[in-house]
Scaffold this active site. Sequence first.
Site, PDB file in Angstrom:
ATOM      1  N   PHE B 118      36.242   1.672  70.310  1.00  0.00           N
ATOM      2  CA  PHE B 118      36.552   1.161  71.608  1.00  0.00           C
ATOM      3  C   PHE B 118      37.347   2.507  72.305  1.00  0.00           C
ATOM      4  O   PHE B 118      37.974   3.397  71.806  1.00  0.00           O
ATOM      5  CB  PHE B 118      37.770   0.204  71.498  1.00  0.00           C
ATOM      6  N   ASP B 189      40.492   0.224  63.043  1.00  0.00           N
ATOM      7  CA  ASP B 189      40.942  -0.570  64.128  1.00  0.00           C
ATOM      8  C   ASP B 189      40.709  -2.069  63.745  1.00  0.00           C
ATOM      9  O   ASP B 189      39.409  -2.197  63.823  1.00  0.00           O
ATOM     10  CB  ASP B 189      40.653   0.200  65.299  1.00  0.00           C
ATOM     11  N   TYR B 214      46.802 -10.038  70.546  1.00  0.00           N
ATOM     12  CA  TYR B 214      46.496 -11.124  71.708  1.00  0.00           C
ATOM     13  C   TYR B 214      45.042 -11.407  72.015  1.00  0.00           C
ATOM     14  O   TYR B 214      44.742 -12.280  72.728  1.00  0.00           O
ATOM     15  CB  TYR B 214      46.885 -10.287  73.096  1.00  0.00           C
ATOM     16  N   LYS B 215      44.159 -11.169  70.915  1.00  0.00           N
ATOM     17  CA  LYS B 215      42.783 -11.599  70.646  1.00  0.00           C
ATOM     18  C   LYS B 215      42.642 -12.759  69.768  1.00  0.00           C
ATOM     19  O   LYS B 215      43.399 -13.869  70.222  1.00  0.00           O
ATOM     20  CB  LYS B 215      41.929 -10.704  70.406  1.00  0.00           C
ATOM     21  N   ARG B 361      29.023 -11.326  77.035  1.00  0.00           N
ATOM     22  CA  ARG B 361      29.776 -11.240  75.697  1.00  0.00           C
ATOM     23  C   ARG B 361      30.400 -12.708  75.586  1.00  0.00           C
ATOM     24  O   ARG B 361      31.310 -13.006  76.429  1.00  0.00           O
ATOM     25  CB  ARG B 361      30.820 -10.052  75.646  1.00  0.00           C
TER      26      ARG B 361
END
Lengths: 402, 402
Positions: B118, B189, B214-215, B361
């Site tokens: 990312f 990560d 938060y995912k 996605r």
Amino acid sequence: MSNNGIDPFDLTRAQFQLPDGLVYLDGNSLGALPKATADRLANTISQEWGRMAIGGWNRAGWMHQPRAVGDRIASLIGAPDGTVVMGDTLSIKVYQALAAGLSLSKDRPVVLSDSGNFPTDLYMAEGLLKTLGGDHRLKIVDPEVIIDALDETVAVLMLTHVDYRTGRMHDMAGLTKAAHSKGVRVIWDLAHSAGAVPVDLALCGAEFAVGCTYKSLNGGPGAPAFLYCRADLADHVDPALSGWLGHAAPFAFDLEYRPGDGIDRFRVGTPPVLQMAALEPALDFFESVTMNQIRARSIELSEAFREGVEASCPMLKLASPRDPHARGSQLSFAFEHGYAVMQALIVEGVVGDFRAPNLIRFGFAPLYNSLADIDVAVDTLARIMESGSWDQPQYHQRAAVT
Amino acid sequence: MSNNGIDPFDLTRAQFQLPDGLVYLDGNSLGALPKATADRLANTISQEWGRMAIGGWNRAGWMHQPRAVGDRIASLIGAPDGTVVMGDTLSIKVYQALAAGLSLSKDRPVVLSDSGNFPTDLYMAEGLLKTLGGDHRLKIVDPEVIIDALDETVAVLMLTHVDYRTGRMHDMAGLTKAAHSKGVRVIWDLAHSAGAVPVDLALCGAEFAVGCTYKSLNGGPGAPAFLYCRADLADHVDPALSGWLGHAAPFAFDLEYRPGDGIDRFRVGTPPVLQMAALEPALDFFESVTMNQIRARSIELSEAFREGVEASCPMLKLASPRDPHARGSQLSFAFEHGYAVMQALIVEGVVGDFRAPNLIRFGFAPLYNSLADIDVAVDTLARIMESGSWDQPQYHQRAAVT
């Protein structure tokens, strides 16, 4: 008093939720809870996160919040729109400002600070300077001799405006001018200033300022920090914490960093949306009263407290400047058993705090502290000191957080 | 199905607040709202901040929260108690882990990563390496050739376990072993892994891991990040972000930094108490279902979606691994006008997202996504593609956040 005879602070005080009978003189550590906060946060949760989910980033303006809230803070510290951004903690913002300041004076190895600075500012500087390596070093001097220590080796002068222990307030304009005359960049930490005393960053011309919002701004535990960068400089600094939301095009997902325009490059990661939502209603108070009104009332409160304590508690020694214009919105008194005295006070419903090694500290928040609070606080403290009731074993036991 | 015939995910799904009729396949960007969150936060605000004020740091356990919540995260990623701490954002935690990793291998100048990482991880590395100066550099290779690039110049291998674009999942144990055989430290990560796929940090032996909440952990917008450091190393790393809450004695207010014991030295500033309170009820879900149950259901959901889309949308090209065991809990499809297709889908009540340059996605969150959701999503997508209804001007207008 305002023109119609209503004290504006009676109105603001009624909008805070404080336990009945509690005299809260610790808003310089954690501000009191505005009554509007719970509903505002419930709304953000159910109407924004719950209904919009990912859409909240655009539709509820979450992505823009660090700048929008930053503009509200800017108006309280004499900064123009577009020069303040929110996020992270004060420690992180110190690191960013310091790295940015050093990137503007690469030939100078010294960061100058004073022994009255809040430790985390010094610790973060230590970590950054170690990471930078080379000749970089931190020089810590006494507050009285800062000007003498300014020379051509100093890249950045980093100071906290209002001393967390004593409330002693630096001459922001004078020190900034002295630093600039030696080519030194200046960072002001406004932790104990924002919302407590008038600040005019544009006038003083400092390069950077940082601060937190959980003290006199009442944003709640863990409220986000802020960073100010003078408008003419923001495009010229190298961000050390080069996170994706400070990128010129975060959603292009490039592999290489390109800093965003101006203050945007001081954004790092995903903003703390819920903490920011809690801060918003707290900032509304500053639309009904000015910082000058707050300052005038703060002096009235702190002078009443100082006079009362000095008259009734001869064992407590004033550790703050006697001149109210030379201190922020707080007062400290030294006493060998200060910790126990503060515990006894808290049990009696007067909340201040203790700062090692021997200071009892009281903050004055005109938005919710009244002159009647001061009377109760003075009377209670006098009673505890006179009776010696503080000297009980349970009051000497230290808690994790003091 | 559990033994008593009740699907545990029917129970969890009922405890999320999602708009009626919405099929939310974007929990890999921002997780859905647990019904318990609003009340929990209201309680923290009124019962803790409102009643205890500053006392909340001790009495409500706020100061200990980053470790207590960290232990809950640890149990989801195969880490022992006392090895995970919460706070800040993922970008900041990347910086800390990377600086710590580099401090363990001072004679090696390279940080190795891959082009599937990312971007903020790469940006933060860039910023840190520039700050460190010297020979330090970032080397970015294709995901397929990581092992070939491991050599004695590499200090740290920093990878994201599950690729945010394609969902491709790295072999965490295999790559960690290969890195260790060359004396290279490893940072994982887990942004798209924590709560989405089983992770066993203790087994793989990696030095560090970081992630966000938060995912798939549903902590809400701006939820805090986490950092894992292998227990035997934490006392030996030099913290770059040496904040006061990582100090051995924060309330002694020393002028010099002394790192705290173990994982505590990765704390920086004041913890985000309200964001942390919002995360707590979201973690309760993981006490009623195991990560293995979540993984099995995730594969069931994503396979049903893949089969449905491939059968009905010939213009969409699968951009994720076909083998469900080689990907995380998400699927992407490539299509030139993917942005417009996603906008049309969102208008029709099926929410996924778009990732430049051409990917649509979809994330699968077993806690609240059902097989019925998948049917609706496939049918809607097939209808949009077949009718060409995505090709309308309003669907081509890009929003700030994609």
